[in-house]
Design a protein around this motif. Sequence first.
Motif, PDB file in Angstrom:
ATOM      1  N   SER A  27       0.827  -1.207   0.000  1.00 58.06           N
ATOM      2  CA  SER A  27       0.000   0.000   0.000  1.00 58.06           C
ATOM      3  C   SER A  27       0.865   1.263   0.000  1.00 58.06           C
ATOM      4  N   LEU A  28       2.153   1.119   0.367  1.00 57.29           N
ATOM      5  CA  LEU A  28       3.086   2.244   0.386  1.00 57.29           C
ATOM      6  C   LEU A  28       3.843   2.390  -0.929  1.00 57.29           C
ATOM      7  N   GLY A  29       3.762   1.411  -1.801  1.00 55.33           N
ATOM      8  CA  GLY A  29       4.486   1.425  -3.071  1.00 55.33           C
ATOM      9  C   GLY A  29       5.114   0.067  -3.324  1.00 55.33           C
ATOM     10  N   ASP A  30       6.063   0.026  -4.244  1.00 55.20           N
ATOM     11  CA  ASP A  30       6.754  -1.221  -4.553  1.00 55.20           C
ATOM     12  C   ASP A  30       7.608  -1.647  -3.368  1.00 55.20           C
ATOM     13  N   VAL A  31       7.737  -2.950  -3.186  1.00 52.55           N
ATOM     14  CA  VAL A  31       8.516  -3.483  -2.073  1.00 52.55           C
ATOM     15  C   VAL A  31       9.420  -4.607  -2.559  1.00 52.55           C
ATOM     16  N   PHE A  32      10.371  -4.988  -1.717  1.00 51.37           N
ATOM     17  CA  PHE A  32      11.164  -6.172  -2.012  1.00 51.37           C
ATOM     18  C   PHE A  32      11.236  -7.039  -0.777  1.00 51.37           C
ATOM     19  N   ASP A 114      21.277  -1.600  -4.871  1.00 50.83           N
ATOM     20  CA  ASP A 114      20.763  -0.241  -4.809  1.00 50.83           C
ATOM     21  C   ASP A 114      20.562   0.328  -6.216  1.00 50.83           C
ATOM     22  N   GLY A 115      21.531   0.116  -7.093  1.00 49.20           N
ATOM     23  CA  GLY A 115      21.414   0.596  -8.469  1.00 49.20           C
ATOM     24  C   GLY A 115      20.243  -0.040  -9.191  1.00 49.20           C
ATOM     25  N   LEU A 116      20.074  -1.332  -9.002  1.00 45.66           N
ATOM     26  CA  LEU A 116      18.957  -2.035  -9.626  1.00 45.66           C
ATOM     27  C   LEU A 116      17.623  -1.496  -9.129  1.00 45.66           C
ATOM     28  N   LEU A 117      17.498  -1.325  -7.811  1.00 39.18           N
ATOM     29  CA  LEU A 117      16.243  -0.831  -7.244  1.00 39.18           C
ATOM     30  C   LEU A 117      15.948   0.593  -7.716  1.00 39.18           C
ATOM     31  N   ARG A 118      16.970   1.403  -7.825  1.00 39.29           N
ATOM     32  CA  ARG A 118      16.774   2.785  -8.317  1.00 39.29           C
ATOM     33  C   ARG A 118      16.314   2.785  -9.771  1.00 39.29           C
ATOM     34  N   ARG A 119      16.943   1.930 -10.593  1.00 43.97           N
ATOM     35  CA  ARG A 119      16.548   1.861 -12.016  1.00 43.97           C
ATOM     36  C   ARG A 119      15.108   1.407 -12.160  1.00 43.97           C
ATOM     37  N   ARG A 120      14.683   0.513 -11.292  1.00 44.39           N
ATOM     38  CA  ARG A 120      13.306   0.000 -11.353  1.00 44.39           C
ATOM     39  C   ARG A 120      12.342   0.833 -10.520  1.00 44.39           C
ATOM     40  N   LYS A 121      12.863   1.861  -9.861  1.00 46.35           N
ATOM     41  CA  LYS A 121      12.062   2.771  -9.017  1.00 46.35           C
ATOM     42  C   LYS A 121      11.303   1.988  -7.939  1.00 46.35           C
ATOM     43  N   ILE A 122      12.034   1.116  -7.253  1.00 44.18           N
ATOM     44  CA  ILE A 122      11.460   0.320  -6.157  1.00 44.18           C
ATOM     45  C   ILE A 122      11.888   0.950  -4.850  1.00 44.18           C
ATOM     46  N   HIS A 123      10.941   1.168  -3.958  1.00 46.41           N
ATOM     47  CA  HIS A 123      11.228   1.766  -2.656  1.00 46.41           C
ATOM     48  C   HIS A 123      11.917   0.738  -1.763  1.00 46.41           C
TER      49      HIS A 123
END
Length: 125
Positions: A27-32, A114-123
Amino acid sequence: TIDKVEESIYAGQLYGVSRKEVEEKRSLGDVFAVTEIQGALAFKRHYGGEVCILYIASSPRYLRQRMKERGDTKESIGKRMRTYLKKQEAHQGKVADVVLVNETSTKTLYKQIDGLLRRRKIHQY
């Protein structure tokens, strides 16, 4: 009982993620989530294309070296190596959407993630 997205035993320990926890974070956005391969596949079954499986590959030699450096016991290292072989971890990257190789340092791996998550815009939480 708790409704779980996934639950597994890894190296003798029980791990799991509840559906409630996932939905609250979604509910807050994308997660991992960090899980082993069966857990990742369970997430895929529940959430389909919304899930990207990232596999972090390491050779048994590097795993053993890293465990020795951090002071793990011979028994603990042996148990981890048996789990590696039993779960066929060397082949699990075949089901992943993205594979990162961890053969240098944890710091380098974190930079890659971190780079991967930023490229995919994952919080990141």
